[in-house]
Design a protein around this motif. Structure first.
Motif, PDB file in Angstrom:
ATOM      1  N   CYS A 124       0.850  -1.198   0.000  1.00 42.24           N
ATOM      2  CA  CYS A 124       0.000   0.000   0.000  1.00 42.24           C
ATOM      3  C   CYS A 124       0.892   1.257   0.000  1.00 42.24           C
ATOM      4  O   CYS A 124       2.061   1.196   0.396  1.00 42.24           O
ATOM      5  N   CYS A 146      -2.535  -4.510  11.525  1.00 44.38           N
ATOM      6  CA  CYS A 146      -2.378  -5.003  10.151  1.00 44.38           C
ATOM      7  C   CYS A 146      -1.070  -5.797  10.058  1.00 44.38           C
ATOM      8  O   CYS A 146      -0.068  -5.429  10.684  1.00 44.38           O
ATOM      9  N   LYS A 183       1.165  -5.687   8.036  1.00 47.11           N
ATOM     10  CA  LYS A 183       2.302  -4.835   7.608  1.00 47.11           C
ATOM     11  C   LYS A 183       3.042  -4.279   8.819  1.00 47.11           C
ATOM     12  O   LYS A 183       4.256  -4.103   8.787  1.00 47.11           O
ATOM     13  N   HIS A 218      -7.439   5.684   7.912  1.00 50.14           N
ATOM     14  CA  HIS A 218      -6.286   5.638   8.807  1.00 50.14           C
ATOM     15  C   HIS A 218      -5.633   7.011   8.875  1.00 50.14           C
ATOM     16  O   HIS A 218      -5.507   7.677   7.841  1.00 50.14           O
ATOM     17  N   TYR A 241      -2.642   7.898   8.948  1.00 57.01           N
ATOM     18  CA  TYR A 241      -1.497   8.076   8.051  1.00 57.01           C
ATOM     19  C   TYR A 241      -1.927   8.273   6.612  1.00 57.01           C
ATOM     20  O   TYR A 241      -1.109   8.649   5.777  1.00 57.01           O
ATOM     21  N   GLU A 268      -8.895  -1.062  12.320  1.00 57.31           N
ATOM     22  CA  GLU A 268     -10.116  -1.125  11.507  1.00 57.31           C
ATOM     23  C   GLU A 268     -11.347  -1.033  12.420  1.00 57.31           C
ATOM     24  O   GLU A 268     -12.381  -0.518  12.028  1.00 57.31           O
ATOM     25  N   CYS A 304      -4.905  -2.384   0.150  1.00 53.02           N
ATOM     26  CA  CYS A 304      -4.998  -2.590   1.606  1.00 53.02           C
ATOM     27  C   CYS A 304      -5.976  -3.725   1.876  1.00 53.02           C
ATOM     28  O   CYS A 304      -7.180  -3.590   1.597  1.00 53.02           O
TER      29      CYS A 304
HETATM   30  S1  SF4 Z   1      -3.080   0.885   4.517  1.00 53.34           S
HETATM   31 FE1  SF4 Z   1      -3.887  -1.169   4.937  1.00 53.34          FE
HETATM   32  S2  SF4 Z   1      -2.291  -2.605   4.287  1.00 53.34           S
HETATM   33 FE2  SF4 Z   1      -1.365  -0.575   4.481  1.00 53.34          FE
HETATM   34  S3  SF4 Z   1      -0.534  -0.541   6.558  1.00 53.34           S
HETATM   35 FE3  SF4 Z   1      -2.581   0.355   6.636  1.00 53.34          FE
HETATM   36  S4  SF4 Z   1      -3.963  -1.292   7.164  1.00 53.34           S
HETATM   37 FE4  SF4 Z   1      -2.033  -2.210   6.474  1.00 53.34          FE
END
Ligand code: SF4
Length: 330
Positions: A52, A88, A90, A197, A199, A248, A275
């Motif tokens: 992602c 996640c 990741k 999210h 970020y 989430e 994602c």
């Molecule tokens: S955007 Fe999705 S896949 Fe990427 S770090 Fe966040 S939760 Fe994980």
């Protein structure tokens, strides 16, 4: 020793905690600059294509900190932030992903404390205390003091967010994502819930200044961070099957809370292309919005997202909300 914290992923959630904790260990902390074309392009070049965009940006931020000459990079392995739930995948694998390219990119050594509260929340405390003692030779009391100061800094940050401040107001200054003006609005401004999210929604480069673009149309924005964490978690239980991923759950809790209490006229959901977790809850989010007759627009971002298309879609969405309220009022 200067430690670099990349300005991506969990930076927007935990910077006050990490910065205070690392400073308490006697380290100097430097954060990377705002995401920009150079940082994202550098990340995209070295990261696996199917990742992602925020993770690709994370690679670029690590390289930017390398260029600033930091002695180490802070890349924690955040496995779980609450009982019986995970983050996640990741976040679990981030130190491995960055570690795999560290030699080729001449990155400085990584600091990778493992944080896992899945079995017992109190383990978090000992994981950090042990990290402080083993990596930096701190005594128990000094390690505990650093941890307690970090908790206070994080609590203050979260209280400010609930009080309506934005991460962008509280974290190192950002020129991006700030409205330069506001369109005049007749009557009550439309209230939009901006879901996603931190970020993604607060990274002005990744989302093409989405927050500023929205505020310039005169809408009032509500974001998940403005609601107490416990309220979000409670609201997140109103789904057919309990969710497995903590972040989430926050997103799901936000839309449930907003729609259940009629707090928003519409919702914009920002999710990253590729994602996995977001694509799974997207179905639940769409269902919830339909059930409560709240218009929803999903915006998928990746490294190719363009500003022109975004502005057109925002304008069309706000127009639709305005027409909808005119019809309801007639
Ligand atoms: S955007 Fe999705 S896949 Fe990427 S770090 Fe966040 S939760 Fe994980």
């Amino acid at each position: 020793m200067r430690v670099g914290i990349p300005r991506s992923l969990l930076y927007y959630k935990y910077l006050p905690f990490w910065k205070t904790f690392l400073t308490g260990l006697g380290l100097e902390v430097e954060t990377s600059p705002l995401t920009n074309k150079k940082i994202l392009s550098a990340g995209v070049k070295v990261a696996e294509n199917e990742l992602c965009v925020p993770v690709k940006a994370f690679y670029g931020h690590c390289m930017s900190l390398r260029d600033r000459g930091v002695d180490a990079l802070f890349v924690p392995r955040v496995v779980s932030v609450e009982e019986r739930a995970y983050t996640c995948p990741k976040f679990l694998g981030l130190p491995d992903m960055i570690g795999a390219v560290a030699d080729n990119l001449s990155l400085p050594p990584l600091l990778t404390p493992k944080l896992n509260q899945r079995e017992k929340p109190s383990e978090f405390k000992w994981q950090l205390i042990n990290f402080a003692r083993e990596q930096f030779g701190l005594g128990l009391l000094d390690a505990v003091a650093a941890l307690e100061s970090a908790k206070v800094a994080q609590r203050r940050y979260e209280e400010s967010l609930v009080a309506g401040r934005r991460p962008l107001d509280l974290l190192p200054a950002s020129k991006l994502n700030r409205a330069r003006w506001r369109a005049p609005v007749k009557g009550r401004p439309k209230r939009i819930g901006l879901l996603g999210h931190p970020y993604n929604i607060y990274d002005g480069y990744i989302t093409q200044n989405l927050i500023a673009r929205l505020e310039e149309t005169g809408v009032e924005l509500i974001v998940p961070e403005m609601t107490d964490h416990h309220v979000l978690m409670e609201a997140a239980t109103d789904v057919p099957k309990q969710l497995y991923w903590s972040y989430e759950k926050e997103i799901m809790g936000a839309i449930n809370h907003w729609t259940g209490n009629r707090l928003v006229d519409g919702v914009i959901y920002v999710l990253a292309f590729a994602c996995g977790p977001d694509s799974l809850i997207q179905v639940l989010i769409e269902h919830r919005a339909r059930q409560h007759r709240v218009p929803l627009m999903s915006l998928t971002v990746d490294e190719h997202s363009g500003e022109a298309g975004l502005v057109t879609r925002i304008e069309a969405f706000i127009d639709m909300l305005t027409r909808k309220s005119a019809i309801s009022a007639a």
